[in-house]
Write a protein that holds these residues in place. Structure first.
Motif, short mmCIF file in Angstrom:
data_model
loop_
_atom_site.label_atom_id
_atom_site.label_comp_id
_atom_site.label_asym_id
_atom_site.label_seq_id
_atom_site.Cartn_x
_atom_site.Cartn_y
_atom_site.Cartn_z
N GLU A 154 18.03 37.05 26.56
CA GLU A 154 16.72 36.41 26.41
C GLU A 154 15.61 37.40 26.71
O GLU A 154 14.57 37.43 26.03
CB GLU A 154 16.64 35.20 27.33
CG GLU A 154 17.59 34.07 26.92
CD GLU A 154 17.93 33.13 28.05
OE1 GLU A 154 18.83 32.28 27.87
OE2 GLU A 154 17.33 33.25 29.15
N GLY A 155 15.82 38.24 27.72
CA GLY A 155 14.82 39.24 28.07
C GLY A 155 14.61 40.27 26.98
O GLY A 155 13.48 40.72 26.74
N VAL A 156 15.69 40.66 26.32
CA VAL A 156 15.58 41.61 25.20
C VAL A 156 14.74 40.99 24.08
O VAL A 156 13.84 41.65 23.52
CB VAL A 156 16.97 42.01 24.68
CG1 VAL A 156 16.86 42.76 23.36
CG2 VAL A 156 17.69 42.89 25.71
N VAL A 169 14.61 47.01 24.13
CA VAL A 169 16.01 46.83 23.74
C VAL A 169 16.94 47.05 24.92
O VAL A 169 18.00 46.42 25.02
CB VAL A 169 16.36 47.81 22.59
CG1 VAL A 169 17.84 47.69 22.22
CG2 VAL A 169 15.50 47.52 21.37
N ALA A 170 16.55 47.92 25.86
CA ALA A 170 17.40 48.23 27.02
C ALA A 170 17.43 47.10 28.04
O ALA A 170 18.30 47.08 28.90
CB ALA A 170 16.92 49.52 27.68
N MET A 248 25.34 35.77 20.12
CA MET A 248 24.35 36.83 20.11
C MET A 248 23.92 37.25 21.51
O MET A 248 23.43 38.37 21.69
CB MET A 248 23.13 36.39 19.29
CG MET A 248 23.38 36.38 17.80
SD MET A 248 23.90 38.01 17.18
CE MET A 248 22.46 39.01 17.55
N ALA A 249 24.10 36.39 22.49
CA ALA A 249 23.80 36.79 23.86
C ALA A 249 24.70 37.95 24.27
O ALA A 249 24.26 38.93 24.87
CB ALA A 249 23.97 35.62 24.81
N GLN A 254 25.33 43.67 25.19
CA GLN A 254 26.08 44.91 24.96
C GLN A 254 25.16 46.02 24.45
O GLN A 254 25.24 47.17 24.90
CB GLN A 254 27.19 44.66 23.94
CG GLN A 254 28.36 43.84 24.46
CD GLN A 254 29.37 43.51 23.38
OE1 GLN A 254 29.09 43.64 22.18
NE2 GLN A 254 30.54 43.05 23.78
N GLY A 255 24.28 45.67 23.53
CA GLY A 255 23.33 46.65 23.02
C GLY A 255 22.40 47.15 24.11
O GLY A 255 22.04 48.34 24.14
N ALA A 256 22.03 46.26 25.03
CA ALA A 256 21.16 46.65 26.13
C ALA A 256 21.85 47.67 27.04
O ALA A 256 21.21 48.61 27.52
CB ALA A 256 20.74 45.42 26.94
#
Length: 372
Positions: A154-156, A169-170, A248-249, A254-256
């Motif tokens: 959610e933060g991203v 993104v991080a 998607m969470a 994972q991307g973060a």
């Protein structure tokens, strides 16, 4: 004691993050099974507990890990006083932490001063100040925060909506220092469904923040005056899950983690270039920066922007991307242009190879001094 799958994963996550923060077995006794008393002077970690499912689950897990490692584990509950009955919620959370075996357990009441950034940001600032003060008071080695994988995702999304860039993104770092105190987020790989399962397994009754919008049906949009984080949680993320046909969470978290590695490297490079190109002068509450424009011009554009952003964060709080762009133009597009106006009556002005960032009155005093 047999632990559930959710509890085991959470224990593993807390162990990993505490180990990464430099914690471990207090001594060889704790390497063996059995009941061992914790030394009264052993390192203390504090759990920031709101009484919600995530922080109650973290309190239970952190106490389990700390006891097994010979560490002490306490809790701090911050009452923001922004909702009716908040004092009752805080006392109930304190009682639950006490029943779980955490000690000491503190309740701190704060006064939230709402400014231009809104109530959520003001409450967050007040909370971190209170948590840091409690940690210093008790000599705690770290404060544990209960942000989960869902919070990270959610933060991203919120970061992408508001600002963008690799820092958005991080997401949130697993470890950071705020007000001189180390904060650790051990549950960034643990889902909200898992913290819910842990609370249910342990018979813990949690409190749900009414601003989360849990009372609304899944297909019912939240009113526009609800916090952005609640609308992202209630509407946007479920839509993305359905659209992509996957969790998607998990993907965003994972991307973060990958992007966070890049950001940490960029931050290290930024610190090196900052030390080489910037000189800070503090005068009471004000701060002036002198940037060596010629030297900074030799650095990659990405580092130039990050160095300038760091300078403005220190000397001219409230500066945004447009301000960073304008100051950077004093380096990359220099043709003798005038000063860049910044928030809080600050400005950046280039003379020869030096860019000065300071209060306008400081610039004015220098001009008058030269004329005299």
């Amino acid at each position: 004691m047999a632990y559930s799958a959710a509890m085991k994963q959470a224990i593993g996550a807390v162990r990993e993050q505490l180990a990464g923060a430099g914690f471990g077995l207090a001594d060889s006794r704790f390497a063996h099974h059995g009941v061992h008393s914790v030394d009264p002077h052993a390192p203390l970690v504090l759990v920031a507990c709101s009484g919600g499912r995530d922080s109650l689950a973290l309190a239970a897990v952190a106490h389990t890990v700390a006891s097994a490692w010979g560490m002490r584990c306490g809790a701090v509950i911050v009452d923001h006083g922004m909702q009716p009955g908040s004092a009752v919620v805080a006392q109930r959370a304190a009682a639950q932490c006490d029943q779980l075996g955490l000690a000491p357990v503190l309740v701190r009441t704060v006064h939230v001063r709402v400014g231009g950034e809104g109530a959520e940001a003001a409450a967050r600032d007040a909370r971190y100040e209170a948590l840091a003060a409690a940690a210093r008071e008790l000599g705690a080695a770290a404060v544990l925060l209960a942000h989960t994988r869902d919070d990270q995702a959610e933060g991203v999304l919120i970061g992408l909506i508001r600002t963008g860039g690799v820092d958005a993104v991080a997401g949130m770092p697993a470890r950071q220092t705020v007000h001189g105190v180390r904060f650790v987020r051990p549950l960034l790989a643990v889902s909200r469904a898992q913290t819910t399962a842990i609370c249910m397994d342990l018979g813990l009754e949690w409190w749900d923040d009414p601003t989360n919008g849990d009372a609304f049906a899944p297909d019912e949009p939240l009113p526009a005056d609800y916090p952005l984080r609640s609308r992202v949680r209630h509407t946007l993320l479920p839509f993305l899950n359905e659209f992509a046909g996957r969790d998607m969470a998990e993907r965003l978290a994972q991307g973060a983690r990958v992007a966070r590695r890049d950001v940490e490297w960029l931050d290290e490079c930024t610190s090196r270039v900052f030390d080489e190109c910037v000189r800070l002068e503090r005068r009471g509450v004000s701060c002036e920066a002198r940037i060596d424009a010629t030297r900074l011009a030799t650095q990659p554009q990405a580092l130039r922007f990050r160095v300038i952003a760091r300078v403005l964060a220190i000397c001219a709080p409230g500066s945004g991307t447009a301000h960073v762009d304008a100051v950077e133009a004093l380096i990359s597009q220099w043709h003798g242009q005038g000063p860049v106006q910044l928030p809080s009556k600050h400005s950046a002005n280039r003379k020869k190879h030096v860019i000065r960032v300071c209060e306008d009155v400081t610039h004015a005093n220098r001009r008058h001094s030269r004329q005299d």
